[in-house]
Write an enzyme that holds these catalytic residues in place. Structure first.
Site, PDB file in Angstrom:
ATOM      1  N   ASP A 159      15.542  29.542  74.029  1.00  0.00           N
ATOM      2  CA  ASP A 159      15.617  30.882  73.442  1.00  0.00           C
ATOM      3  C   ASP A 159      16.146  31.853  74.502  1.00  0.00           C
ATOM      4  OD1 ASP A 159      15.116  33.382  72.316  1.00  0.00           O
ATOM      5  OD2 ASP A 159      13.243  32.726  71.386  1.00  0.00           O
TER       6      ASP A 159
ATOM      7  N   SER B 272       9.716  37.215  66.343  1.00  0.00           N
ATOM      8  CA  SER B 272      10.415  37.945  67.395  1.00  0.00           C
ATOM      9  C   SER B 272       9.800  39.337  67.603  1.00  0.00           C
ATOM     10  CB  SER B 272      11.902  37.990  67.047  1.00  0.00           C
ATOM     11  OG  SER B 272      12.650  38.403  68.139  1.00  0.00           O
TER      12      SER B 272
ATOM     13  N   HIS C 277      16.479  30.814  69.507  1.00  0.00           N
ATOM     14  CA  HIS C 277      15.715  31.924  68.938  1.00  0.00           C
ATOM     15  C   HIS C 277      15.474  31.753  67.432  1.00  0.00           C
ATOM     16  CE1 HIS C 277      13.929  35.826  69.374  1.00  0.00           C
ATOM     17  NE2 HIS C 277      14.672  36.345  68.410  1.00  0.00           N
TER      18      HIS C 277
HETATM   19  C1  MLT Z   1      11.790  42.319  71.082  1.00  0.00           C
HETATM   20  O1  MLT Z   1      10.699  42.678  70.641  1.00  0.00           O
HETATM   21  O2  MLT Z   1      12.629  43.095  71.554  1.00  0.00           O
HETATM   22  C2  MLT Z   1      12.088  40.867  71.029  1.00  0.00           C
HETATM   23  O3  MLT Z   1      11.536  40.234  72.083  1.00  0.00           O
HETATM   24  C3  MLT Z   1      13.489  40.543  70.895  1.00  0.00           C
HETATM   25  C4  MLT Z   1      13.896  40.793  69.491  1.00  0.00           C
HETATM   26  O4  MLT Z   1      13.742  41.887  69.025  1.00  0.00           O
HETATM   27  O5  MLT Z   1      14.369  39.888  68.849  1.00  0.00           O
END
Ligand code: MLT
Length: 210
Positions: free
Chosen positions: A157, A107, A188
């Site tokens: 997701d 993520s 996710h």
């Molecule tokens: C981010 O970098 O904000 C991501 O896409 C979402 C997250 O932090 O889970």
């Protein structure tokens, strides 16, 4: 194991395979979160695991965002350079081989790994990106010729828009990366199946590195 702070709170574990995994956690995680995943993906690898320096209401991240999926570009660029400097300092401090550094990000950690690939091509030898999206549109296409990248995405997701993962895949392919994009009917959270797939993929990549 030394805990010396090289600009980032982090963990480092030695390994015996010559490969080092750079573990990059998701929002709200820390330097301990992905250690079991790293051990599962590449037994015998050394582990370098920093904690993101940005706090979003107490949740650690690797760069600021203005809203969900809307990144603070200036902060992202600055934090990416900072992370690259940390990696180089850590290689010197712990004596690991930078030419065998493989990122594993989830993520927000996968997004900063993608940003590292765009801004510091050549720093990472390979990458496993779980739930990544395009961190920013690069002005110039970096040279990632032959870099093995595993990109695991979930069709349902709600944090990572599928078209943004597809755009990242397109950028990486244009840059010459050897991309393996896997879509699953999942959200996710990571699944056992894709961890197993990543492990198999990585064992093939690591064989060629040693
Ligand atoms: C981010 O970098 O904000 C991501 O896409 C979402 C997250 O932090 O889970």
């Amino acid at each position: 194991m030394s805990e010396r702070d090289l600009g980032f709170v982090h963990r480092f574990f030695t390994g015996e395979s010559g490969v080092t995994l750079l573990l990059l956690h998701g929002t709200g995680g820390d330097e301990n979160d992905l250690v079991p995943l790293g051990r599962e993906l590449a037994p015998g690898a050394a582990i370098l695991s920093p904690r993101g320096k940005v706090s979003e209401y107490g949740a650690a991240r690797f760069f600021r965002r203005l809203a969900e999926g809307v990144f603070d570009h200036e902060d992202l660029v600055l934090r990416t350079h900072e992370l690259a400097e940390f990696i180089e300092a850590a290689a010197e401090e712990y004596g690991f081989d930078l030419s065998k550094l493989v990122a594993v990000g989830y993520s927000n950690g996968a997004n900063v790994a993608a940003s590292l690939m765009l801004l510091h091509p050549g720093l990472l030898r390979a990458a496993v990106l779980f739930r990544a999206m395009v961190p920013f549109e690069p002005e110039e296409t970096p040279d990632l010729s032959g870099m093995p990248v595993f990109l695991a995405a979930g069709r349902t997701d709600r944090m990572i828009p599928p078209q943004s993962t597809e755009r990242l895949a397109e950028i990486l392919r244009e840059a010459g990366a050897d991309l393996d994009l896997r879509w699953r009917d999942t959200g996710h959270a990571l699944t056992y199946e894709e961890v197993a797939e990543a492990r198999e993929w990585l064992s093939g990549v690591l064989l060629k590195l040693s």
